[in-house]
Design a protein around this motif. Structure first.
Motif, PDB file in Angstrom:
ATOM      1  N   ASP A 170      18.340   7.805   9.611  1.00 18.80           N
ATOM      2  CA  ASP A 170      18.902   6.512   9.241  1.00 18.80           C
ATOM      3  C   ASP A 170      19.474   5.934  10.517  1.00 18.80           C
ATOM      4  O   ASP A 170      20.186   6.619  11.252  1.00 18.80           O
ATOM      5  CB  ASP A 170      20.024   6.658   8.202  1.00 18.80           C
ATOM      6  CG  ASP A 170      19.483   7.022   6.835  1.00 18.80           C
ATOM      7  OD1 ASP A 170      18.472   6.427   6.426  1.00 18.80           O
ATOM      8  OD2 ASP A 170      20.070   7.903   6.179  1.00 18.80           O
ATOM      9  N   TYR A 171      19.163   4.670  10.786  1.00 17.36           N
ATOM     10  CA  TYR A 171      19.643   4.024  12.001  1.00 17.36           C
ATOM     11  C   TYR A 171      20.872   3.194  11.694  1.00 17.36           C
ATOM     12  O   TYR A 171      20.905   2.451  10.716  1.00 17.36           O
ATOM     13  CB  TYR A 171      18.561   3.123  12.604  1.00 17.36           C
ATOM     14  CG  TYR A 171      17.410   3.888  13.203  1.00 17.36           C
ATOM     15  CD1 TYR A 171      17.531   4.496  14.438  1.00 17.36           C
ATOM     16  CD2 TYR A 171      16.204   3.997  12.532  1.00 17.36           C
ATOM     17  CE1 TYR A 171      16.482   5.204  14.998  1.00 17.36           C
ATOM     18  CE2 TYR A 171      15.144   4.698  13.075  1.00 17.36           C
ATOM     19  CZ  TYR A 171      15.296   5.297  14.317  1.00 17.36           C
ATOM     20  OH  TYR A 171      14.258   5.994  14.859  1.00 17.36           O
ATOM     21  N   VAL A 172      21.878   3.320  12.539  1.00 15.43           N
ATOM     22  CA  VAL A 172      23.050   2.448  12.509  1.00 15.43           C
ATOM     23  C   VAL A 172      23.073   1.780  13.877  1.00 15.43           C
ATOM     24  O   VAL A 172      23.133   2.456  14.899  1.00 15.43           O
ATOM     25  CB  VAL A 172      24.353   3.232  12.275  1.00 15.43           C
ATOM     26  CG1 VAL A 172      25.547   2.306  12.306  1.00 15.43           C
ATOM     27  CG2 VAL A 172      24.279   3.993  10.959  1.00 15.43           C
ATOM     28  N   VAL A 173      22.989   0.464  13.894  1.00 13.92           N
ATOM     29  CA  VAL A 173      22.870  -0.268  15.149  1.00 13.92           C
ATOM     30  C   VAL A 173      24.117  -1.109  15.340  1.00 13.92           C
ATOM     31  O   VAL A 173      24.629  -1.706  14.392  1.00 13.92           O
ATOM     32  CB  VAL A 173      21.612  -1.173  15.119  1.00 13.92           C
ATOM     33  CG1 VAL A 173      21.474  -1.937  16.414  1.00 13.92           C
ATOM     34  CG2 VAL A 173      20.372  -0.341  14.857  1.00 13.92           C
ATOM     35  N   GLY A 174      24.619  -1.133  16.562  1.00 12.95           N
ATOM     36  CA  GLY A 174      25.797  -1.938  16.845  1.00 12.95           C
ATOM     37  C   GLY A 174      25.773  -2.412  18.280  1.00 12.95           C
ATOM     38  O   GLY A 174      25.037  -1.899  19.106  1.00 12.95           O
ATOM     39  N   ASP A 175      26.601  -3.378  18.558  1.00 16.72           N
ATOM     40  CA  ASP A 175      26.729  -3.902  19.909  1.00 16.72           C
ATOM     41  C   ASP A 175      28.217  -4.053  20.205  1.00 16.72           C
ATOM     42  O   ASP A 175      29.021  -4.260  19.296  1.00 16.72           O
ATOM     43  CB  ASP A 175      26.016  -5.243  20.033  1.00 16.72           C
ATOM     44  CG  ASP A 175      25.615  -5.554  21.461  1.00 16.72           C
ATOM     45  OD1 ASP A 175      25.892  -4.728  22.353  1.00 16.72           O
ATOM     46  OD2 ASP A 175      25.031  -6.616  21.688  1.00 16.72           O
ATOM     47  N   VAL A 176      28.576  -3.943  21.448  1.00 18.43           N
ATOM     48  CA  VAL A 176      29.973  -4.001  21.847  1.00 18.43           C
ATOM     49  C   VAL A 176      30.234  -5.321  22.550  1.00 18.43           C
ATOM     50  O   VAL A 176      29.455  -5.745  23.394  1.00 18.43           O
ATOM     51  CB  VAL A 176      30.309  -2.825  22.798  1.00 18.43           C
ATOM     52  CG1 VAL A 176      31.768  -2.847  23.184  1.00 18.43           C
ATOM     53  CG2 VAL A 176      29.966  -1.514  22.135  1.00 18.43           C
ATOM     54  N   ALA A 177      31.335  -5.950  22.176  1.00 19.87           N
ATOM     55  CA  ALA A 177      31.744  -7.193  22.834  1.00 19.87           C
ATOM     56  C   ALA A 177      33.258  -7.201  22.914  1.00 19.87           C
ATOM     57  O   ALA A 177      33.938  -6.473  22.202  1.00 19.87           O
ATOM     58  CB  ALA A 177      31.241  -8.398  22.054  1.00 19.87           C
ATOM     59  N   GLY A 178      33.764  -8.009  23.785  1.00 12.92           N
ATOM     60  CA  GLY A 178      35.213  -8.111  23.922  1.00 12.92           C
ATOM     61  C   GLY A 178      35.659  -7.615  25.280  1.00 12.92           C
ATOM     62  O   GLY A 178      34.942  -7.725  26.268  1.00 12.92           O
ATOM     63  N   SER A 179      36.855  -7.011  25.319  1.00 18.31           N
ATOM     64  CA  SER A 179      37.422  -6.598  26.603  1.00 18.31           C
ATOM     65  C   SER A 179      36.688  -5.394  27.193  1.00 18.31           C
ATOM     66  O   SER A 179      36.622  -5.240  28.399  1.00 18.31           O
ATOM     67  CB  SER A 179      38.908  -6.293  26.446  1.00 18.31           C
ATOM     68  OG  SER A 179      39.074  -5.254  25.490  1.00 18.31           O
TER      69      SER A 179
END
Length: 187
Positions: free
Chosen positions: A66-75
């Motif tokens: 099962d794939y969980v995809v995310g991206d990081v943004a911010g500081s």
């Protein structure tokens, strides 16, 4: 479509207006040409059935995933900081089956009968690059030490000469925060 001055084919997208594709009734009236050239409505070619679509089953290396995809943004824009922070929280999780969720960075889980987690994508590349560069750095330090020992015929002099080398890591390693995450300080 092929245009004489274009290197690649030009993509055309033909689409009905929203009103023409908003419901089954409007789509059923759309006609398509038959082999004989006559226009046939889609309603004669399609049987409409209402139901749930089965979910896609993904596999990687013959293992179900099962794939969980995310991206990081911010500081903290780098995924390294977010993943290192999440690793601790995930390690604290206890599965209903009673075991800890194993986390992998560079290799695949060996077993498919237990839940496990594989950090992949950009994290795996970062992990492997830093691991390999660390090994190369250590090998080079040993080679330099051997060469300097051979040159000066002493085991202590090379240690004195090489003492500043760890200071070169100061520019690479983070200087503030737990994982190198520097937050703005109030003035």
């Amino acid at each position: 479509m092929h245009l004489p001055r274009e290197k690649e084919p030009v993509e055309l997208l033909l689409r009905l207006p929203v009103a023409g594709r908003a419901g089954l009734e409007s789509l059923a009236g759309v006609t398509v040409p038959s082999p004989s050239g006559a226009q046939v409505p889609l309603a004669e070619l399609v049987e409409v059935r209402r139901g749930l679509e089965e979910k896609t089953i993904y596999h990687k290396n013959l293992q179900p995933v099962d794939y969980v995809v995310g991206d990081v943004a911010g500081s903290a824009e780098s995924p390294v900081y977010a993943i290192l922070a999440m690793k601790e929280k995930i390690a604290a999780l206890r599965l209903p089956e009673g075991y800890e969720l194993q986390q992998f960075s560079a290799k695949q889980p060996e077993r498919a009968d237990r839940y496990a987690m594989k950090w992949d994508g950009e994290w795996q590349i970062t992990y492997e690059v830093f691991r390999d560069m660390g090994l190369a750095f250590a090998a080079v330090l040993v080679l330099i030490y051997i060469l300097v020992v051979a040159w000066f015929r002493s085991f202590v002099v090379p240690l004195v000469i090489m003492a500043p080398i760890p200071l070169t890591l100061v520019g690479i390693l983070p200087d503030t925060g737990r994982w190198g995450h520097s937050s703005p300080r109030p003035r």
